[in-house]
Scaffold this motif. Structure first.
Motif, PDB file in Angstrom:
ATOM      1  N   VAL A  26     -40.011  -5.452  46.492  1.00 12.89           N
ATOM      2  CA  VAL A  26     -39.602  -4.717  47.729  1.00 12.89           C
ATOM      3  C   VAL A  26     -39.440  -5.996  49.158  1.00 12.89           C
ATOM      4  CG1 VAL A  26     -40.628  -3.557  50.129  1.00 12.89           C
ATOM      5  CG2 VAL A  26     -41.790  -2.560  47.640  1.00 12.89           C
ATOM      6  N   MET A  27     -40.230  -6.845  48.435  1.00 14.63           N
ATOM      7  CA  MET A  27     -39.905  -7.892  49.787  1.00 14.63           C
ATOM      8  C   MET A  27     -38.651  -8.387  49.592  1.00 14.63           C
ATOM      9  SD  MET A  27     -40.126  -9.300  52.450  1.00 14.63           S
ATOM     10  CE  MET A  27     -42.222  -9.711  52.991  1.00 14.63           C
ATOM     11  N   SER A  28     -37.996  -8.677  48.159  1.00 10.92           N
ATOM     12  CA  SER A  28     -36.882  -9.294  47.477  1.00 10.92           C
ATOM     13  C   SER A  28     -35.679  -8.163  47.850  1.00 10.92           C
ATOM     14  CB  SER A  28     -36.987  -9.692  46.559  1.00 10.92           C
ATOM     15  OG  SER A  28     -37.625 -10.433  45.911  1.00 10.92           O
ATOM     16  N   ALA A  29     -35.602  -6.741  47.799  1.00 10.65           N
ATOM     17  CA  ALA A  29     -34.987  -5.818  48.401  1.00 10.65           C
ATOM     18  C   ALA A  29     -34.859  -5.992  49.795  1.00 10.65           C
ATOM     19  CB  ALA A  29     -35.135  -4.715  47.931  1.00 10.65           C
ATOM     20  N   MET A  30     -35.243  -5.914  50.423  1.00 18.85           N
ATOM     21  CA  MET A  30     -35.210  -6.274  52.006  1.00 18.85           C
ATOM     22  C   MET A  30     -34.745  -6.867  52.364  1.00 18.85           C
ATOM     23  SD  MET A  30     -38.342  -5.456  54.990  1.00 18.85           S
ATOM     24  CE  MET A  30     -38.415  -7.613  54.846  1.00 18.85           C
ATOM     25  N   LEU A  31     -35.204  -8.239  52.371  1.00 18.23           N
ATOM     26  CA  LEU A  31     -34.508  -9.745  52.827  1.00 18.23           C
ATOM     27  C   LEU A  31     -33.338  -9.366  52.641  1.00 18.23           C
ATOM     28  CD1 LEU A  31     -37.508 -11.605  52.146  1.00 18.23           C
ATOM     29  CD2 LEU A  31     -37.010 -10.626  54.133  1.00 18.23           C
ATOM     30  N   VAL A  32     -32.538  -9.406  51.007  1.00 19.14           N
ATOM     31  CA  VAL A  32     -31.658  -9.198  50.326  1.00 19.14           C
ATOM     32  C   VAL A  32     -30.532  -8.362  51.103  1.00 19.14           C
ATOM     33  CG1 VAL A  32     -29.369  -8.770  48.646  1.00 19.14           C
ATOM     34  CG2 VAL A  32     -32.025  -9.949  47.937  1.00 19.14           C
ATOM     35  N   VAL A  33     -30.846  -6.997  51.416  1.00 16.91           N
ATOM     36  CA  VAL A  33     -30.494  -6.497  52.309  1.00 16.91           C
ATOM     37  C   VAL A  33     -30.165  -6.103  54.098  1.00 16.91           C
ATOM     38  CG1 VAL A  33     -29.583  -3.982  53.161  1.00 16.91           C
ATOM     39  CG2 VAL A  33     -30.918  -4.134  51.017  1.00 16.91           C
ATOM     40  N   LEU A  34     -30.790  -6.770  54.807  1.00 19.24           N
ATOM     41  CA  LEU A  34     -31.067  -7.440  55.868  1.00 19.24           C
ATOM     42  C   LEU A  34     -30.492  -8.021  56.067  1.00 19.24           C
ATOM     43  CD1 LEU A  34     -32.632  -6.176  58.902  1.00 19.24           C
ATOM     44  CD2 LEU A  34     -34.638  -7.083  57.679  1.00 19.24           C
ATOM     45  N   GLY A  35     -31.143  -9.387  55.175  1.00 17.42           N
ATOM     46  CA  GLY A  35     -30.824 -11.108  55.598  1.00 17.42           C
ATOM     47  C   GLY A  35     -29.033 -11.258  55.380  1.00 17.42           C
ATOM     48  N   GLY A  36     -28.120 -10.094  54.507  1.00 15.85           N
ATOM     49  CA  GLY A  36     -27.478 -10.449  53.735  1.00 15.85           C
ATOM     50  C   GLY A  36     -26.485  -9.418  55.113  1.00 15.85           C
ATOM     51  N   VAL A  37     -26.778  -8.902  55.965  1.00 14.77           N
ATOM     52  CA  VAL A  37     -26.062  -8.427  57.104  1.00 14.77           C
ATOM     53  C   VAL A  37     -26.427  -9.547  58.864  1.00 14.77           C
ATOM     54  CG1 VAL A  37     -26.428  -6.462  58.999  1.00 14.77           C
ATOM     55  CG2 VAL A  37     -26.487  -5.820  56.658  1.00 14.77           C
ATOM     56  N   ILE A  38     -27.165  -9.529  59.116  1.00 19.28           N
ATOM     57  CA  ILE A  38     -27.835 -10.366  59.848  1.00 19.28           C
ATOM     58  C   ILE A  38     -27.306 -11.497  59.848  1.00 19.28           C
ATOM     59  CG2 ILE A  38     -29.866 -11.877  60.809  1.00 19.28           C
ATOM     60  CD1 ILE A  38     -31.733  -9.068  60.638  1.00 19.28           C
ATOM     61  N   SER A  39     -27.684 -12.998  58.707  1.00 20.22           N
ATOM     62  CA  SER A  39     -27.013 -13.900  59.247  1.00 20.22           C
ATOM     63  C   SER A  39     -25.519 -13.710  57.798  1.00 20.22           C
ATOM     64  CB  SER A  39     -27.537 -15.150  58.171  1.00 20.22           C
ATOM     65  OG  SER A  39     -27.607 -14.150  56.936  1.00 20.22           O
ATOM     66  N   SER A  40     -24.608 -13.061  57.652  1.00 12.24           N
ATOM     67  CA  SER A  40     -23.682 -12.609  57.429  1.00 12.24           C
ATOM     68  C   SER A  40     -22.511 -13.306  57.694  1.00 12.24           C
ATOM     69  CB  SER A  40     -23.324 -11.324  57.318  1.00 12.24           C
ATOM     70  OG  SER A  40     -22.706 -10.322  58.506  1.00 12.24           O
ATOM     71  N   ASP A  41     -21.657 -14.204  57.041  1.00 12.59           N
ATOM     72  CA  ASP A  41     -20.536 -14.545  56.916  1.00 12.59           C
ATOM     73  C   ASP A  41     -19.204 -14.304  56.728  1.00 12.59           C
ATOM     74  OD1 ASP A  41     -18.894 -16.890  56.887  1.00 12.59           O
ATOM     75  OD2 ASP A  41     -20.020 -18.652  57.052  1.00 12.59           O
ATOM     76  N   SER A  42     -18.047 -13.842  57.750  1.00 11.12           N
ATOM     77  CA  SER A  42     -17.291 -13.297  58.125  1.00 11.12           C
ATOM     78  C   SER A  42     -15.960 -13.623  55.922  1.00 11.12           C
ATOM     79  CB  SER A  42     -16.463 -13.241  58.856  1.00 11.12           C
ATOM     80  OG  SER A  42     -16.226 -14.504  59.892  1.00 11.12           O
ATOM     81  N   LYS A  43     -16.715 -15.198  56.063  1.00 16.10           N
ATOM     82  CA  LYS A  43     -15.966 -16.089  54.568  1.00 16.10           C
ATOM     83  C   LYS A  43     -16.459 -15.171  53.776  1.00 16.10           C
ATOM     84  CE  LYS A  43     -15.856 -20.666  56.878  1.00 16.10           C
ATOM     85  NZ  LYS A  43     -15.855 -21.652  56.223  1.00 16.10           N
ATOM     86  N   PHE A  44     -17.474 -14.741  53.246  1.00 11.95           N
ATOM     87  CA  PHE A  44     -16.908 -14.479  52.058  1.00 11.95           C
ATOM     88  C   PHE A  44     -18.075 -12.924  52.274  1.00 11.95           C
ATOM     89  CE2 PHE A  44     -20.809 -17.122  52.814  1.00 11.95           C
ATOM     90  CZ  PHE A  44     -21.528 -16.207  52.286  1.00 11.95           C
ATOM     91  N   ILE A  45     -17.814 -11.973  53.215  1.00 12.30           N
ATOM     92  CA  ILE A  45     -19.113 -11.119  53.391  1.00 12.30           C
ATOM     93  C   ILE A  45     -18.149 -10.153  54.091  1.00 12.30           C
ATOM     94  CG2 ILE A  45     -21.382  -9.646  53.952  1.00 12.30           C
ATOM     95  CD1 ILE A  45     -23.139 -11.629  53.022  1.00 12.30           C
ATOM     96  N   GLU A  46     -17.835  -8.796  54.392  1.00 13.73           N
ATOM     97  CA  GLU A  46     -16.810  -8.070  55.514  1.00 13.73           C
ATOM     98  C   GLU A  46     -16.937  -6.946  55.306  1.00 13.73           C
ATOM     99  OE1 GLU A  46     -12.847  -9.471  54.576  1.00 13.73           O
ATOM    100  OE2 GLU A  46     -13.235 -11.252  55.756  1.00 13.73           O
ATOM    101  N   VAL A  47     -18.379  -5.997  54.537  1.00 14.85           N
ATOM    102  CA  VAL A  47     -18.129  -5.181  54.887  1.00 14.85           C
ATOM    103  C   VAL A  47     -19.747  -4.521  55.303  1.00 14.85           C
ATOM    104  CG1 VAL A  47     -17.733  -4.872  52.010  1.00 14.85           C
ATOM    105  CG2 VAL A  47     -20.053  -5.163  52.465  1.00 14.85           C
ATOM    106  N   SER A  48     -19.636  -3.430  56.326  1.00 12.98           N
ATOM    107  CA  SER A  48     -20.908  -2.862  57.399  1.00 12.98           C
ATOM    108  C   SER A  48     -22.420  -2.611  56.030  1.00 12.98           C
ATOM    109  CB  SER A  48     -20.115  -1.760  57.604  1.00 12.98           C
ATOM    110  OG  SER A  48     -20.286  -0.487  56.901  1.00 12.98           O
TER     111      SER A  48
END
Length: 353
Positions: A301-323
């Motif tokens: 549960v913690m891994s799923a939450m951190l991957v989804v939330l963290g991927g948005v908050i700390s996203s880098d436009s160099k390789f993550i460009e989706v909402s």
């Protein structure tokens, strides 16, 4: 008669002392988990670097898997961190022009990672190997410089997680107990069982990986990280149905990420986010150490939450460009597939026996 009374009194006092020691160790572990997750999220989300959201994911996993540690484990984690990323980079640089050979090598290394993961001594090595093998060749297909950039970010996040893990165990140290040693060194599966479990995980996860590699889906990096972590967890599930496990971890973790995301959008205060993460990690950490037999569920549960939330908050436009919601949709679809594939595989295996 008096001797019997004294013996009973001694037994009671001994049992009370043991209970008190267990409670102290429990509170120490929960505190270590909460402090580690919140500080890691504060650094990763506040500073941000390539693949920074991996830092709290790794640290939370280490703390859940290794409540007791030692110098040898720290050294092994550091060595595994560097070696596995180098393996992933070498694969991405050498055969990216030959798609069939590349996919075969990725499949073989995935199988090897699943096989190693079933030995606790190689748990972290297998985790980093799988993520490196999934991500770096994928990036190397289109941009070798980007693969190096992400590989460096993965090394930095992983090494930082190992250092934080060591510091937390130093700050909240505890003596190894006999039952801890038994927990830290469970009975290993036989070689045949490990091969069977590795094949099962590969059959479930590999088709999704091939799909992402073939179609070069936008935003696939985050989803493949999630699939890699989730497919590793599948190999450790023994007492519950795989479909229930996936449904619980993905559903609860995704829901928590969605709630935190909406609260963050409504009230964009960083301190509020850290306070909410403290509350969530306190509840999950308490469950992990209170019910060790269900720890894989709560850790998932913690891994799923951190991957989804963290991927948005700390996203880098160099390789993550989706909402955010596009990522949620991708992960939900991947989760549904993995649940159905796991069910079909279990049905086929039960009928073939």
């Amino acid at each position: 008669m008096s001797d019997d009374s004294e013996l009973i009194g001694q037994n009671n006092s001994s049992s009370n002392a043991n209970r008190s020691d267990e409670q102290r160790r429990y509170y120490r572990r929960v505190t270590r988990y909460v402090v580690g997750v919140v500080v890691a999220c504060g650094l990763a989300f506040g500073i941000g670097w390539g693949l920074s959201f991996i830092f709290p994911v790794f640290l939370a996993k280490f703390l859940a898997d290794f409540p007791v540690s030692n110098r040898e484990r720290f050294q092994q984690l550091l060595l595994a961190m560097v070696l596995t990323v180098l393996i992933g980079l070498s694969v991405s640089m050498g055969v990216t022009n030959y798609p069939v050979i590349l996919l075969l090598l990725v499949g073989l290394l995935m199988f090897y990672a699943y096989y190693l993961f079933l030995d606790p001594q190689w748990n972290f090595f297998a985790t980093i190997l799988l993520i490196a093998v999934l991500l770096l060749p994928y990036l190397g297909i289109t941009n070798s410089g980007l693969a190096i950039y992400v590989g460096a970010g993965l090394i930095f996040s992983g090494v930082l997680a190992v250092i934080a893990f060591a510091v937390l165990h130093w700050l909240f140290s505890e003596e190894e107990q006999q039952n801890d040693l038994a927990t830290a060194s469970p009975d290993l599966l036989s070689q045949q069982q490990r091969v069977q479990e590795a094949i099962k995980a590969l059959i479930v996860a590999y088709p999704v990986v091939v799909y992402f590699y073939y179609f070069q889906i936008n935003g696939a990096i985050l989803t493949m990280v999630f699939i890699g972590i989730l497919s590793l967890q599948i190999t450790t599930v023994k007492s519950i149905k795989i479909s229930v496990f996936l449904l619980l971890t993905n559903g609860v973790g995704g829901l928590l990420a969605l709630v935190l995301y909406e609260l963050m959008v409504t009230t964009p205060e960083f301190l509020l986010l850290l306070a909410l993460l403290s509350l969530v990690s306190l509840v999950i950490g308490a469950r992990i150490y209170q019910q060790p037999e269900k720890a894989p569920i709560w850790a998932g549960v913690m891994s799923a939450m951190l991957v989804v939330l963290g991927g948005v908050i700390s996203s880098d436009s160099k390789f993550i460009e989706v909402s955010f919601y596009a990522r949620i949709t991708q992960i939900i679809l991947a989760s549904v597939y993995m649940i159905l594939a796991s069910l079909l595989f279990d049905l086929w295996r039960s009928r073939s026996k």
